[in-house]
Design a protein around this motif. Structure first.
Motif, mmCIF file in Angstrom:
data_model
loop_
_atom_site.group_PDB
_atom_site.id
_atom_site.type_symbol
_atom_site.label_atom_id
_atom_site.label_comp_id
_atom_site.label_asym_id
_atom_site.label_seq_id
_atom_site.Cartn_x
_atom_site.Cartn_y
_atom_site.Cartn_z
ATOM 1 N N ARG A 274 40.963 17.504 -67.190
ATOM 2 C CA ARG A 274 40.502 17.442 -68.574
ATOM 3 C C ARG A 274 39.104 18.036 -68.729
ATOM 4 O O ARG A 274 38.802 18.714 -69.714
ATOM 5 C CB ARG A 274 40.499 15.988 -69.027
ATOM 6 N N ASP A 275 38.236 17.798 -67.752
ATOM 7 C CA ASP A 275 36.869 18.306 -67.829
ATOM 8 C C ASP A 275 36.847 19.834 -67.779
ATOM 9 O O ASP A 275 36.008 20.467 -68.428
ATOM 10 C CB ASP A 275 36.035 17.723 -66.693
ATOM 11 N N TYR B 288 41.394 21.778 -75.055
ATOM 12 C CA TYR B 288 41.394 20.325 -75.078
ATOM 13 C C TYR B 288 41.113 19.877 -76.504
ATOM 14 O O TYR B 288 40.013 20.093 -77.025
ATOM 15 C CB TYR B 288 40.347 19.751 -74.129
ATOM 16 N N PRO B 289 42.097 19.262 -77.164
ATOM 17 C CA PRO B 289 41.893 18.860 -78.558
ATOM 18 C C PRO B 289 40.888 17.729 -78.677
ATOM 19 O O PRO B 289 40.864 16.805 -77.855
ATOM 20 C CB PRO B 289 43.299 18.405 -78.984
ATOM 21 N N THR C 101 34.785 9.451 -73.654
ATOM 22 C CA THR C 101 33.607 9.810 -72.873
ATOM 23 C C THR C 101 33.746 11.216 -72.310
ATOM 24 O O THR C 101 34.743 11.552 -71.680
ATOM 25 C CB THR C 101 33.423 8.809 -71.725
ATOM 26 N N GLY C 102 32.729 12.038 -72.541
ATOM 27 C CA GLY C 102 32.740 13.409 -72.051
ATOM 28 C C GLY C 102 33.560 14.354 -72.899
ATOM 29 O O GLY C 102 33.673 15.540 -72.567
ATOM 30 N N GLY C 103 34.147 13.849 -73.996
ATOM 31 C CA GLY C 103 34.935 14.683 -74.899
ATOM 32 C C GLY C 103 34.256 14.825 -76.240
ATOM 33 O O GLY C 103 33.746 15.887 -76.591
ATOM 34 N N SER D 160 50.595 22.772 -66.083
ATOM 35 C CA SER D 160 51.238 24.087 -66.087
ATOM 36 C C SER D 160 51.238 24.735 -67.455
ATOM 37 O O SER D 160 51.822 25.816 -67.634
ATOM 38 C CB SER D 160 52.677 23.963 -65.565
ATOM 39 N N GLY D 161 50.578 24.118 -68.446
ATOM 40 C CA GLY D 161 50.473 24.735 -69.759
ATOM 41 C C GLY D 161 51.050 23.858 -70.853
ATOM 42 O O GLY D 161 51.548 22.761 -70.623
ATOM 43 N N GLN D 162 50.994 24.361 -72.091
ATOM 44 C CA GLN D 162 51.417 23.604 -73.261
ATOM 45 C C GLN D 162 52.828 23.961 -73.728
ATOM 46 O O GLN D 162 53.443 23.208 -74.479
ATOM 47 C CB GLN D 162 50.429 23.855 -74.418
ATOM 48 N N ASP D 163 53.333 25.117 -73.331
ATOM 49 C CA ASP D 163 54.610 25.600 -73.833
ATOM 50 C C ASP D 163 55.732 25.278 -72.856
ATOM 51 O O ASP D 163 55.546 25.297 -71.648
ATOM 52 C CB ASP D 163 54.560 27.114 -74.065
#
Length: 340
Positions: free
Chosen positions: A43-44, A54-55, A109-111, A262-265
């Motif tokens: 995520r970072d 990262y939404p 936190t951190g976002g 591995s991605g969003q799609d």
């Protein structure tokens, strides 16, 4: 005090900048923590890297949800913590207990709220989990996201037993904690990786079966044939792996969808999910502080030691190298940044 900000996302992490900030003072319900160590999650990377998404991130932000340190001051209303307590930072500081809800995970936190990559941070005192005495600060800094996510999926969302079988994809932070938390209960664990060396380490940590997915591309079928179908899948890949995870699962099994490395799609046919009666559930918000407390008690009782692959320093090039190292994917377990 010295801190780092993600000021803009960039493919080479040049947007992570060292800054000088005033040391914060705790509000009445807060604790001031001197950070001793922090660790990275995928995520970072997605917050700092313009090639990823990262939404909900709000820049500039001090990054990293996962940190550990010592309480050096508390606000006037704080009773559950004292100076000198060793604590871990929260992923969702507003989720203290109870079921997940939008208002409990809106701040991360951190976002969209400053994180752990600073010498001093403040958090609501009720959000901070006290570290087990058995863990160092470096080990404690691995728990907030990866550790708590694995714990919640296997011990809060379900009641894992010694009769269960668990499939763990890869050997990153969440996966290694899942292996340790599953074997703690006596469950049999199947671990996949593209590295025979990592698979050997997984067996040393208690894995019953291992499989190199580059050598066996149809690993979902292979796992099902070996185990008869697993009860739980810790799914961290997403597109390209979810379909095989569904294939590997037994009837009435659970697929815990944690990551999309591995991605969003991608597309997954619903037929096998319907036929097997599978539960496919996404994991949001990581977990509450109450869950964190229960996890820490289990870690201490079972003498679990988090798997740390490598530790980096607190200088600018060290920080960027740590990000690149995680992006490369050659690590096993967690990558830590030491402030000491």
């Amino acid at each position: 005090m010295k801190a780092y900000e993600v000021q803009e996302s960039s493919s080479d992490y040049s947007g992570i900048v060292e800054v000088e900030r005033d040391r914060p003072e705790p509000a009445a319900d807060e604790a001031l923590v001197e950070i001793r160590a922090a660790s990275l999650n995928y995520r970072d990377l997605s917050i700092a890297n313009s090639d990823l998404t990262y939404p909900g991130a709000e820049l500039p932000v001090i990054p990293l949800s996962d940190g550990a340190g010592e309480v050096t001051a508390v606000g006037e209303d704080v009773q559950r913590l004292s100076e000198g307590d060793r604590v871990a930072t929260p992923f969702a500081p507003d989720w203290v207990d109870g079921p997940v809800a939008p208002e409990k995970i809106g701040r991360t936190t951190g976002g969209n709220s400053d994180g752990a990559l600073a010498e001093y941070v403040t958090f609501p005192a009720d959000s901070l989990a006290v570290l087990p005495d058995t863990l160092s600060y470096e080990q404690g800094a691995t728990l907030s996201c990866a550790g708590l996510t694995a714990w919640r999926e296997l011990h809060e969302e379900v009641d894992l037993t010694a009769d269960d079988t668990v499939l763990v994809l890869g050997t990153g932070g969440v996966s290694m904690f899942a292996l340790q938390f599953a074997t703690m209960r006596g469950a049999d664990v199947f671990v996949t990786s593209s590295s025979d060396e990592k698979l050997e380490r997984a067996r040393e940590l208690g894995a019953t079966w291992t499989l190199n997915y580059e050598e066996t591309p149809e690993w979902g079928e292979a796992v099902r044939e070996e185990t008869g179908g697993v009860d739980h899948v810790i799914e961290v890949g997403g597109p390209g792996t979810l379909e095989r995870s569904v294939e590997a699962a037994d009837f009435d099994g659970h697929v815990h969808l944690i990551g999309v490395l591995s991605g969003q799609d991608g597309q997954v046919h619903p037929g096998p999910i319907l036929v097997k009666g599978l539960t496919v559930k996404g994991s949001m918000g990581v977990g509450s502080r109450a869950m964190f407390d229960r996890m820490n008690s289990a870690i201490e009782a079972a003498a679990i030691e988090p798997v740390i692959d490598r530790t980096f320093g607190f200088e600018p090039e060290d920080i960027r190298e740590a990000y690149r190292y995680v992006e490369d994917g050659s690590h096993q377990g967690k990558v830590v940044i030491s402030l000491e």
